[in-house]
Write a protein that holds these residues in place. Sequence first.
Motif, PDB file in Angstrom:
ATOM      1  N   MET A  41       0.834  -1.206   0.000  1.00  0.00           N
ATOM      2  CA  MET A  41       0.000   0.000   0.000  1.00  0.00           C
ATOM      3  C   MET A  41       0.868   1.255   0.000  1.00  0.00           C
ATOM      4  O   MET A  41       0.619   2.202  -0.756  1.00  0.00           O
ATOM      5  N   VAL A  42       1.875   1.268   0.857  1.00  0.00           N
ATOM      6  CA  VAL A  42       2.742   2.442   0.966  1.00  0.00           C
ATOM      7  C   VAL A  42       3.418   2.731  -0.375  1.00  0.00           C
ATOM      8  O   VAL A  42       3.457   3.877  -0.842  1.00  0.00           O
ATOM      9  N   ARG A  43       3.940   1.694  -1.014  1.00  0.00           N
ATOM     10  CA  ARG A  43       4.624   1.885  -2.300  1.00  0.00           C
ATOM     11  C   ARG A  43       3.673   2.428  -3.369  1.00  0.00           C
ATOM     12  O   ARG A  43       4.096   3.135  -4.285  1.00  0.00           O
ATOM     13  N   ALA A  44       2.389   2.093  -3.246  1.00  0.00           N
ATOM     14  CA  ALA A  44       1.390   2.576  -4.205  1.00  0.00           C
ATOM     15  C   ALA A  44       0.855   3.960  -3.836  1.00  0.00           C
ATOM     16  O   ALA A  44      -0.011   4.494  -4.531  1.00  0.00           O
ATOM     17  N   GLY A  45       1.362   4.538  -2.744  1.00  0.00           N
ATOM     18  CA  GLY A  45       0.899   5.859  -2.323  1.00  0.00           C
ATOM     19  C   GLY A  45      -0.471   5.832  -1.681  1.00  0.00           C
ATOM     20  O   GLY A  45      -1.234   6.793  -1.786  1.00  0.00           O
ATOM     21  N   LEU A  46      -0.788   4.740  -0.979  1.00  0.00           N
ATOM     22  CA  LEU A  46      -2.095   4.573  -0.343  1.00  0.00           C
ATOM     23  C   LEU A  46      -1.932   4.534   1.172  1.00  0.00           C
ATOM     24  O   LEU A  46      -1.141   3.751   1.693  1.00  0.00           O
ATOM     25  N   LEU A  47      -2.693   5.359   1.864  1.00  0.00           N
ATOM     26  CA  LEU A  47      -2.665   5.391   3.323  1.00  0.00           C
ATOM     27  C   LEU A  47      -3.983   4.838   3.854  1.00  0.00           C
ATOM     28  O   LEU A  47      -5.055   5.386   3.582  1.00  0.00           O
ATOM     29  N   ARG A  91       2.164  12.063  -0.306  1.00  0.00           N
ATOM     30  CA  ARG A  91       2.522  13.054   0.716  1.00  0.00           C
ATOM     31  C   ARG A  91       1.897  12.700   2.063  1.00  0.00           C
ATOM     32  O   ARG A  91       2.550  12.789   3.106  1.00  0.00           O
ATOM     33  N   MET A  92       0.633  12.263   2.038  1.00  0.00           N
ATOM     34  CA  MET A  92      -0.029  11.880   3.284  1.00  0.00           C
ATOM     35  C   MET A  92       0.580  10.603   3.861  1.00  0.00           C
ATOM     36  O   MET A  92       0.663  10.442   5.079  1.00  0.00           O
ATOM     37  N   VAL A  93       1.005   9.701   2.985  1.00  0.00           N
ATOM     38  CA  VAL A  93       1.702   8.500   3.455  1.00  0.00           C
ATOM     39  C   VAL A  93       2.959   8.901   4.210  1.00  0.00           C
ATOM     40  O   VAL A  93       3.221   8.438   5.325  1.00  0.00           O
ATOM     41  N   ARG A  94       3.759   9.756   3.603  1.00  0.00           N
ATOM     42  CA  ARG A  94       5.015  10.181   4.242  1.00  0.00           C
ATOM     43  C   ARG A  94       4.750  10.888   5.571  1.00  0.00           C
ATOM     44  O   ARG A  94       5.484  10.704   6.543  1.00  0.00           O
ATOM     45  N   LEU A 119       8.773  -3.351   8.416  1.00  0.00           N
ATOM     46  CA  LEU A 119       8.200  -2.249   7.645  1.00  0.00           C
ATOM     47  C   LEU A 119       9.247  -1.184   7.339  1.00  0.00           C
ATOM     48  O   LEU A 119       9.298  -0.652   6.225  1.00  0.00           O
ATOM     49  N   GLU A 120      10.082  -0.888   8.307  1.00  0.00           N
ATOM     50  CA  GLU A 120      11.098   0.140   8.093  1.00  0.00           C
ATOM     51  C   GLU A 120      12.033  -0.258   6.954  1.00  0.00           C
ATOM     52  O   GLU A 120      12.425   0.575   6.132  1.00  0.00           O
ATOM     53  N   GLU A 121      12.375  -1.544   6.877  1.00  0.00           N
ATOM     54  CA  GLU A 121      13.231  -2.024   5.797  1.00  0.00           C
ATOM     55  C   GLU A 121      12.580  -1.826   4.429  1.00  0.00           C
ATOM     56  O   GLU A 121      13.256  -1.574   3.436  1.00  0.00           O
ATOM     57  N   TYR A 179       9.954   5.695   1.342  1.00  0.00           N
ATOM     58  CA  TYR A 179       8.691   6.373   1.049  1.00  0.00           C
ATOM     59  C   TYR A 179       8.208   7.244   2.205  1.00  0.00           C
ATOM     60  O   TYR A 179       7.525   8.242   1.983  1.00  0.00           O
ATOM     61  N   CYS A 180       8.527   6.855   3.439  1.00  0.00           N
ATOM     62  CA  CYS A 180       8.015   7.628   4.576  1.00  0.00           C
ATOM     63  C   CYS A 180       9.056   7.827   5.673  1.00  0.00           C
ATOM     64  O   CYS A 180       8.704   8.175   6.798  1.00  0.00           O
TER      65      CYS A 180
END
Length: 214
Positions: A130-136, A165-168, A199-201, A206-207
């Motif tokens: 989801m994060v890679r796709a820009g989805l929060l 941007r919201m993901v980050r 997740l951090e890895e 992205y964030c």
Amino acid sequence: MTLVSFDDFTYQSKVLHENHRGAGVVLKLANGDVAKCFVSKGFILDFARFYLKRSKAQRHRRSAEALLEIGLLTPTPIEIVHFSKPCLYEGAYIQSFVDRAKPVSDALPLMSAKVRVKLLSEVSAQISAMVRAGLLFVDLHLGNLLIDDSGSLWWIDVELLFSARMVRKHFWQRLRRMHTKCHPELLSGVEWVLLRNLLEEQVAQYCGPYPFEA
């Protein structure tokens, strides 16, 4: 804009979940489908949100379709209905029912340590997608993730923000809220660190790195 009677729509339905903070109710309909009904904000605002395609039901359907597009499982979107007034509810998002499944928050305590670690690894991979796709995921927690008898994971109550941007800006806050507020005793300290590190890895580019104290 086609309006339906709430009483007719919910005839012989069964309540699956009721949000006591006033967010709505989830029903299993007589035909076996699931409907999430959203509380009305008043006729004028309800109509305006529907016209602008910003009703809660419309946002949930778009979000479910976005998850399916990146290969994640969520109940199949079926239909959106809006209710005639007066009615407590604005409308409903109708989706398929996931049979023989339970929330991960209920399933985890019944699993062995080895299986729990494997599951958390898969959860981290799906959240990372989801994060890679820009989805929060707005209401990210393990009660909004089902696991079925085959071990497949299904995301429910899906409302997404479509913004890198919201993901980050908000991803790590949402994850921390999941652990400290939604399910504060579900994961052991070791499991929480494992999930966070996995997740951090995968999403730091992205964030950013996890910004809170360990």
